[in-house]
Design a protein around this motif. Structure first.
Motif, mmCIF file in Angstrom:
data_model
loop_
_atom_site.group_PDB
_atom_site.id
_atom_site.type_symbol
_atom_site.label_atom_id
_atom_site.label_comp_id
_atom_site.label_asym_id
_atom_site.label_seq_id
_atom_site.Cartn_x
_atom_site.Cartn_y
_atom_site.Cartn_z
ATOM 1 N N ARG A 1 -14.857 -8.121 -3.955
ATOM 2 C CA ARG A 1 -13.664 -7.897 -4.765
ATOM 3 C C ARG A 1 -13.820 -6.726 -5.740
ATOM 4 N NH1 ARG A 1 -10.746 -13.102 -6.708
ATOM 5 N NH2 ARG A 1 -10.191 -12.987 -4.494
ATOM 6 N N LEU A 2 -14.994 -6.545 -6.296
ATOM 7 C CA LEU A 2 -15.175 -5.465 -7.273
ATOM 8 C C LEU A 2 -15.010 -4.097 -6.618
ATOM 9 C CD1 LEU A 2 -15.826 -4.446 -10.082
ATOM 10 C CD2 LEU A 2 -18.269 -4.637 -9.510
ATOM 11 N N THR A 3 -15.725 -3.881 -5.510
ATOM 12 C CA THR A 3 -15.570 -2.577 -4.849
ATOM 13 C C THR A 3 -14.170 -2.422 -4.276
ATOM 14 O OG1 THR A 3 -16.523 -1.062 -3.210
ATOM 15 C CG2 THR A 3 -16.513 -3.381 -2.636
ATOM 16 N N ALA A 4 -13.565 -3.531 -3.838
ATOM 17 C CA ALA A 4 -12.177 -3.471 -3.376
ATOM 18 C C ALA A 4 -11.257 -3.007 -4.497
ATOM 19 C CB ALA A 4 -11.734 -4.834 -2.866
ATOM 20 N N SER A 5 -11.481 -3.508 -5.698
ATOM 21 C CA SER A 5 -10.621 -3.133 -6.814
ATOM 22 C C SER A 5 -10.747 -1.652 -7.128
ATOM 23 C CB SER A 5 -10.953 -3.970 -8.058
ATOM 24 O OG SER A 5 -12.211 -3.612 -8.597
ATOM 25 N N ARG A 6 -11.923 -1.105 -6.922
ATOM 26 C CA ARG A 6 -12.084 0.326 -7.191
ATOM 27 C C ARG A 6 -11.322 1.168 -6.179
ATOM 28 N NH1 ARG A 6 -18.470 -0.123 -8.946
ATOM 29 N NH2 ARG A 6 -18.029 -0.835 -11.070
ATOM 30 N N PHE A 7 -11.359 0.770 -4.913
ATOM 31 C CA PHE A 7 -10.620 1.517 -3.901
ATOM 32 C C PHE A 7 -9.114 1.368 -4.092
ATOM 33 C CE2 PHE A 7 -14.609 1.993 -1.780
ATOM 34 C CZ PHE A 7 -14.452 3.103 -0.960
ATOM 35 N N ILE A 8 -8.659 0.162 -4.399
ATOM 36 C CA ILE A 8 -7.226 -0.109 -4.464
ATOM 37 C C ILE A 8 -6.629 0.293 -5.809
ATOM 38 C CG2 ILE A 8 -5.505 -1.967 -4.458
ATOM 39 C CD1 ILE A 8 -7.409 -3.446 -2.468
ATOM 40 N N GLN A 9 -7.311 -0.060 -6.904
ATOM 41 C CA GLN A 9 -6.722 0.110 -8.229
ATOM 42 C C GLN A 9 -7.222 1.348 -8.969
ATOM 43 O OE1 GLN A 9 -6.136 -3.517 -10.553
ATOM 44 N NE2 GLN A 9 -6.992 -4.719 -8.861
ATOM 45 N N SER A 10 -8.173 2.053 -8.388
ATOM 46 C CA SER A 10 -8.686 3.270 -9.023
ATOM 47 C C SER A 10 -8.519 4.481 -8.107
ATOM 48 C CB SER A 10 -10.161 3.090 -9.403
ATOM 49 O OG SER A 10 -10.657 4.252 -10.029
ATOM 50 N N PHE A 11 -9.249 4.485 -6.983
ATOM 51 C CA PHE A 11 -9.210 5.662 -6.113
ATOM 52 C C PHE A 11 -7.802 5.933 -5.587
ATOM 53 C CE2 PHE A 11 -13.779 4.318 -4.824
ATOM 54 C CZ PHE A 11 -14.254 4.738 -6.051
ATOM 55 N N ALA A 12 -7.128 4.910 -5.092
ATOM 56 C CA ALA A 12 -5.777 5.108 -4.555
ATOM 57 C C ALA A 12 -4.805 5.534 -5.648
ATOM 58 C CB ALA A 12 -5.285 3.834 -3.873
ATOM 59 N N VAL A 13 -4.938 4.965 -6.834
ATOM 60 C CA VAL A 13 -4.053 5.327 -7.931
ATOM 61 C C VAL A 13 -4.306 6.764 -8.386
ATOM 62 C CG1 VAL A 13 -3.392 4.770 -10.316
ATOM 63 C CG2 VAL A 13 -3.744 2.937 -8.651
ATOM 64 N N ASP A 14 -5.554 7.215 -8.343
ATOM 65 C CA ASP A 14 -5.835 8.622 -8.638
ATOM 66 C C ASP A 14 -5.055 9.539 -7.702
ATOM 67 O OD1 ASP A 14 -7.568 8.005 -10.677
ATOM 68 O OD2 ASP A 14 -9.389 8.284 -9.487
ATOM 69 N N ARG A 15 -4.989 9.152 -6.437
ATOM 70 C CA ARG A 15 -4.256 9.971 -5.466
ATOM 71 C C ARG A 15 -2.750 9.901 -5.725
ATOM 72 N NH1 ARG A 15 -8.530 11.153 -5.270
ATOM 73 N NH2 ARG A 15 -7.485 12.920 -6.245
ATOM 74 N N VAL A 16 -2.260 8.760 -6.164
ATOM 75 C CA VAL A 16 -0.850 8.633 -6.532
ATOM 76 C C VAL A 16 -0.517 9.608 -7.666
ATOM 77 C CG1 VAL A 16 0.801 7.108 -7.681
ATOM 78 C CG2 VAL A 16 -0.489 6.288 -5.706
ATOM 79 N N ILE A 17 -1.388 9.664 -8.668
ATOM 80 C CA ILE A 17 -1.174 10.585 -9.778
ATOM 81 C C ILE A 17 -1.174 12.030 -9.288
ATOM 82 C CG2 ILE A 17 -2.154 11.451 -11.939
ATOM 83 C CD1 ILE A 17 -3.240 8.566 -12.384
ATOM 84 N N SER A 18 -2.079 12.345 -8.373
ATOM 85 C CA SER A 18 -2.118 13.701 -7.816
ATOM 86 C C SER A 18 -0.835 14.015 -7.056
ATOM 87 C CB SER A 18 -3.328 13.857 -6.891
ATOM 88 O OG SER A 18 -4.539 13.752 -7.614
ATOM 89 N N LEU A 19 -0.304 13.028 -6.343
ATOM 90 C CA LEU A 19 0.967 13.237 -5.647
ATOM 91 C C LEU A 19 2.093 13.522 -6.635
ATOM 92 C CD1 LEU A 19 0.678 10.449 -2.949
ATOM 93 C CD2 LEU A 19 0.905 12.894 -2.481
#
Length: 252
Positions: free
Chosen positions: A157-175
């Motif tokens: 769950r911890l690494t999942a949260s980083r991919f879903i709630q951090s890395f993906a959101v960073d890309r959303v901000i870039s978009l």
């Protein structure tokens, strides 16, 4: 806090091996956004051969006010907390090192009379992502969700949260940075800075995209729907994410 920088500049002016003091971030060119929650970021430029002395000793730093706490956080500098509550992060560079360093928004607080011209403009521009395009950030976000959901299903769950709630959101901000008009100045080094001021919740629903450790599935669904409604999602990765969301729902 700006007075503290001026005091440091005055101290450095009394030392023959100091060349310049450059304020950065909210202590730099954009010092109008400095507030009680800001820290002081700055560079000290010194003569060749003097760098080690400024890194090892903090007597120059403590001249305006006692330093209550400090530690080396980088091979070029330290973080420190003054006794009066002002927090600083600084780095020491020679002129040649500064010329190779990507930075922006610097403000010359003090410089020696024989300092070279253009110290705050001599570095290369900050490097962007390898592909700063809508296609790149969209597909990075989608594959971040895909990998994160697999890890959630595996129980990581911890690494999942980083991919879903951090890395993906960073890309959303870039978009958003590529496709939407921001209401606030962006930080070229850290896109998440001031994002709440740049985009209102109806444009960027961060509370739903970043709900916390227990909320990976809801976050993934929100971010996927956000992407799907704004961009052309490839059907293969889109269907794969939907399948993982259904599998996760069934496993609850």
């Amino acid at each position: 806090m700006l007075q503290r920088l001026d005091e440091l500049g005055a101290e450095l002016s009394r030392r023959t091996d100091a060349i310049a003091l450059i304020g950065l971030g909210s202590a730099g060119a954009e010092h109008d956004r400095l507030d009680e929650h800001s820290d002081l970021d700055f560079f000290v430029v010194v003569d060749d051969g003097a760098k080690a002395r400024y890194l090892e000793a903090i007597d120059w730093l403590a001249a305006p006010c006692p330093v209550a706490y400090s530690f080396a956080n980088d091979r070029n500098g330290r973080k420190a907390l003054y006794a009066d509550g002002i927090f600083v992060e600084y780095a020491i560079f020679t002129v040649d090192e500064l010329a190779r360093l990507p930075f922006t928004g610097g403000r010359l607080v003090w410089q020696r009379t024989d300092a070279p011209d253009g110290l705050v403009d001599c570095g290369p521009p900050p490097a962007g992502p390898p592909y700063d395009t809508v296609e790149f950030h969209l597909n990075e976000a989608l594959t971040n969700l895909y990998v994160g959901l697999h890890r959630e299903l595996r129980g990581e769950r911890l690494t999942a949260s980083r991919f879903i709630q951090s890395f993906a959101v960073d890309r959303v901000i870039s978009l958003l940075n590529l496709t939407a008009e921001a209401r606030h100045r962006r930080d070229p080094f850290e896109p998440s800075r001031r994002v709440e001021q740049a985009y209102p919740p109806e444009v960027l629903p961060l509370a739903e995209m970043v709900p916390g450790y227990e909320g990976n599935l809801a976050a993934a669904r929100t971010t996927f729907e956000w992407l799907r409604h704004r961009f052309a999602v490839h059907p293969v990765i889109g269907d794969a994410i939907r399948d993982l969301l259904r599998e996760a729902d069934a496993a609850r």
